[in-house]
Design an enzyme around this catalytic site. Sequence first.
Site, PDB file in Angstrom:
ATOM      1  CE  LYS A  34     -25.324   0.024  45.138  1.00 41.07           C
ATOM      2  NZ  LYS A  34     -23.979   0.555  44.832  1.00 41.07           N
ATOM      3  CG  ASP A  61     -23.136  -0.239  41.354  1.00 35.31           C
ATOM      4  OD1 ASP A  61     -23.094   0.099  40.166  1.00 35.31           O
ATOM      5  OD2 ASP A  61     -23.325   0.569  42.285  1.00 35.31           O
ATOM      6  CE  LYS A  63     -22.733   3.557  39.120  1.00 34.42           C
ATOM      7  NZ  LYS A  63     -22.435   2.975  40.442  1.00 34.42           N
ATOM      8  CG  ASP A  66     -12.650  -0.115  27.935  1.00 37.17           C
ATOM      9  OD1 ASP A  66     -12.275   0.226  26.787  1.00 37.17           O
ATOM     10  OD2 ASP A  66     -11.866  -0.249  28.891  1.00 37.17           O
ATOM     11  CB  THR A 121     -27.937  11.085  40.601  1.00 37.24           C
ATOM     12  OG1 THR A 121     -27.088  10.171  41.289  1.00 37.24           O
ATOM     13  CG2 THR A 121     -29.167  10.370  40.120  1.00 37.24           C
ATOM     14  NE  ARG A 213     -25.103   7.206  52.660  1.00 38.43           N
ATOM     15  CZ  ARG A 213     -24.872   8.337  51.987  1.00 38.43           C
ATOM     16  NH1 ARG A 213     -24.052   9.234  52.472  1.00 38.43           N
ATOM     17  NH2 ARG A 213     -25.475   8.553  50.838  1.00 38.43           N
TER      18      ARG A 213
HETATM   19  O1  C5P Z   1     -26.410   5.255  51.390  1.00 34.96           O
HETATM   20  P1  C5P Z   1     -27.361   5.459  50.241  1.00 34.96           P
HETATM   21  O2  C5P Z   1     -28.744   4.905  50.486  1.00 34.96           O
HETATM   22  O3  C5P Z   1     -27.377   6.896  49.751  1.00 34.96           O
HETATM   23  O4  C5P Z   1     -26.710   4.554  49.089  1.00 34.96           O
HETATM   24  C1  C5P Z   1     -27.211   4.517  47.775  1.00 34.96           C
HETATM   25  C2  C5P Z   1     -26.378   3.602  46.938  1.00 34.96           C
HETATM   26  O5  C5P Z   1     -26.825   3.696  45.583  1.00 34.96           O
HETATM   27  C3  C5P Z   1     -24.887   3.927  46.915  1.00 34.96           C
HETATM   28  O6  C5P Z   1     -24.182   2.693  46.781  1.00 34.96           O
HETATM   29  C4  C5P Z   1     -24.726   4.761  45.679  1.00 34.96           C
HETATM   30  O7  C5P Z   1     -23.440   4.651  45.112  1.00 34.96           O
HETATM   31  C5  C5P Z   1     -25.770   4.141  44.745  1.00 34.96           C
HETATM   32  N1  C5P Z   1     -26.261   5.017  43.678  1.00 34.96           N
HETATM   33  C6  C5P Z   1     -26.895   6.229  43.922  1.00 34.96           C
HETATM   34  N2  C5P Z   1     -27.354   6.996  42.884  1.00 34.96           N
HETATM   35  C7  C5P Z   1     -27.197   6.581  41.619  1.00 34.96           C
HETATM   36  C8  C5P Z   1     -26.566   5.365  41.355  1.00 34.96           C
HETATM   37  C9  C5P Z   1     -26.117   4.605  42.417  1.00 34.96           C
HETATM   38  O8  C5P Z   1     -27.071   6.600  45.082  1.00 34.96           O
HETATM   39  N3  C5P Z   1     -27.678   7.305  40.636  1.00 34.96           N
END
Ligand code: C5P
Length: 234
Positions: A34, A61, A63, A66, A121, A213
Amino acid sequence: MGKDVIIACDFDSFDKVISFLDLFEKEDRKPFVKIGMELYYAEGARVVREIRARGHKIFLDLKLHDIPTTVQKAMSVLSRMDVDMCNLHAAGGSAMMEAAIKGLTREDGTRPILIAVTQLTSTSEERLHSELLIDRPMPEVVMHYAENAKNSGLDGVVCSPLEAGKVHDRCGKNFVTVTPGIRFDSATVGDQVRVTTPALAKELGSDYIVVGRPVTAADDPVAAYRRCVEEFID
Ligand code: C5P
């Protein structure tokens, strides 16, 4: 729709993401990657081309949100970048989502998977009401936006694994659920609130998990990625 583990490569430079992906060079399974706003705005299309050239599938990603014409033209540019998945905000409405599909569809009829963000979220129920002036309860808003996306021809939504079953019930089993908020254990939750393990996401019916992460910051990212694959796919 194939199940897969998508690694959120939230790095701020070309060199950092490439050094990270070098770790996976000898793996049989090339991770689905991603690319988010941070990396894309830092490095532009070349980072997409390079990662693609290395044989990775890509979820871009960005998003989009517009007016329909602008989104259609932007999607048309993205369709030429040979990514596998991209997204937009369902809040842009059905005319925007339909225009996005048109823009994304290539001359030969193929196109990347297009999914929608329903509500971020980070938006709390309280702010949904007090700031956005949306009176309905959050779960109802999320499901309604998912249905709008489906009726506009989109392929799925980003949601929590905890919502994946309900989304499939309302929008059909082929409507894709792409689910972040994945952790191996509750000690490493960080800023995510409602988290699940890869194994639980599988049980709950997620189609794709997005893991950042827990893989990118692991002592052994390749082992962490393999663990996701074992729990979620194998
Ligand atoms: O590091 P982590 O596992 O929390 O990363 C989750 C990824 O998913 C990040 O790139 C975050 O921006 C994305 N994301 C999220 N919740 C959402 C939409 C996207 O955590 N509702």
